[in-house]
Design an enzyme around this catalytic site. Structure first.
Site, PDB file in Angstrom:
ATOM      1  N   ASN A 128       0.824  -1.218   0.000  1.00 44.00           N
ATOM      2  CA  ASN A 128       0.000   0.000   0.000  1.00 44.00           C
ATOM      3  C   ASN A 128       0.860   1.271   0.000  1.00 44.00           C
ATOM      4  O   ASN A 128       0.361   2.358   0.253  1.00 44.00           O
ATOM      5  CB  ASN A 128      -0.949   0.003   1.205  1.00 44.00           C
ATOM      6  CG  ASN A 128      -0.199   0.059   2.540  1.00 44.00           C
ATOM      7  OD1 ASN A 128       1.027   0.053   2.564  1.00 44.00           O
ATOM      8  ND2 ASN A 128      -0.940   0.096   3.632  1.00 44.00           N
ATOM      9  N   GLU A 135       2.127   4.348   7.345  1.00 46.39           N
ATOM     10  CA  GLU A 135       1.024   3.936   6.489  1.00 46.39           C
ATOM     11  C   GLU A 135       0.491   5.112   5.661  1.00 46.39           C
ATOM     12  O   GLU A 135       0.778   6.280   5.974  1.00 46.39           O
ATOM     13  CB  GLU A 135      -0.113   3.405   7.371  1.00 46.39           C
ATOM     14  CG  GLU A 135       0.223   2.128   8.139  1.00 46.39           C
ATOM     15  CD  GLU A 135       0.064   0.872   7.302  1.00 46.39           C
ATOM     16  OE1 GLU A 135       0.484   0.853   6.129  1.00 46.39           O
ATOM     17  OE2 GLU A 135      -0.480  -0.109   7.837  1.00 46.39           O
TER      18      GLU A 135
END
Ligand code: F6R
Length: 231
Positions: A128, A135
């Site tokens: 991702n 993140e």
């Protein structure tokens, strides 16, 4: 940012040569290392020739999982590199995810890095776009901290141990990665092609934290042909 693409069968050996020669030039370097599937062949190829006896090693991140879990970064690091080394690191630092005060633990680790900086940070690329456990949504100045993992990262951690249910983890902050004198991003396998292309040609920003590396003055992507068939 530089991009090196090597044929799959020679990727690990060529990056290992570069790493070994970096350590010969800078034996007392302070380096930060990742775990996971990507660095495994590099570690296996490097270990016999690598002398880390004057080197300080920082482990990039840690999943909030019980001690001893095969998916923990410290377990993988021991298994994939430390036990293979003839000349182990002079010093090692890691994020102790089990600490009762997570903020204090992250500050402790971050302060040790802050004292001398990092000469080289080696990273893998999350499916991702994460680096470390920074993140999507991470700002460029984010500190070393405990983070909630995205569902994709929780799923990805099950590749290391099917029983692992990693919902949180501690990571080196994006700002420390960006401050590192040199950064190497390792990307292998056709499952990383799409995210690598987005990282190299999409917008630079929090949607894909690895894209911040495009503004780093000394960052290199080491990709294998499977990950970069068109580059
Ligand atoms: C591991 C780490 C992660 C991984 C990334 C890719 O210390 O920081 O960012 O590098 O999730 O994982 P693999 O290499 O298993 O595909």
């Amino acid at each position: 940012m530089y991009l090196e693409v090597y044929e799959d069968h020679e990727w690990a050996d060529l990056v290992a040569e570069m790493w070994t020669s970096f350590m010969q030039r800078r034996p007392d370097a302070r380096i930060c290392l990742p775990t996971g599937e990507t660095p495994r062949p590099l570690y296996a190829s490097s270990a016999p020739n690598l002398d880390l006896s004057s080197t300080t090693v920082f482990l990039l991140d840690e999943f909030d999982l019980p001690r001893g879990s095969a998916a923990r970064c410290d377990s993988m690091f021991e298994q994939d590199l430390l036990r293979l080394l003839v000349r182990p690191p002079k010093a090692q630092h890691r994020l102790r995810v089990e600490a009762s005060d997570a903020d204090a633990e992250c500050s402790r680790f971050d302060a040790i890095i802050g004292k001398g900086g990092l000469d080289l940070t080696i990273l893998g690329l999350g499916g991702n776009g994460h680096i470390g456990l920074n993140e999507p949504g991470t700002s460029m100045d984010s500190p070393t901290r405990m983070v909630d993992l995205s569902p994709a990262t929780t799923r990805a951690a099950k590749r290391y141990d099917a029983d692992a249910n990693a919902l949180r983890g501690m990571t080196l902050g994006m700002h420390r990665i960006i401050e590192s004198d040199e950064v190497w991003l390792l990307v292998t396998g056709s499952h990383k092609t799409a995210v690598l292309e987005r990282m190299l040609s999409g917008p630079i920003g929090p949607e894909l934290p690895a894209s911040y590396l495009r503004d780093h003055p000394n960052a290199t992507v080491f990709a294998d042909r499977s990950a970069a068939p068109n580059l």
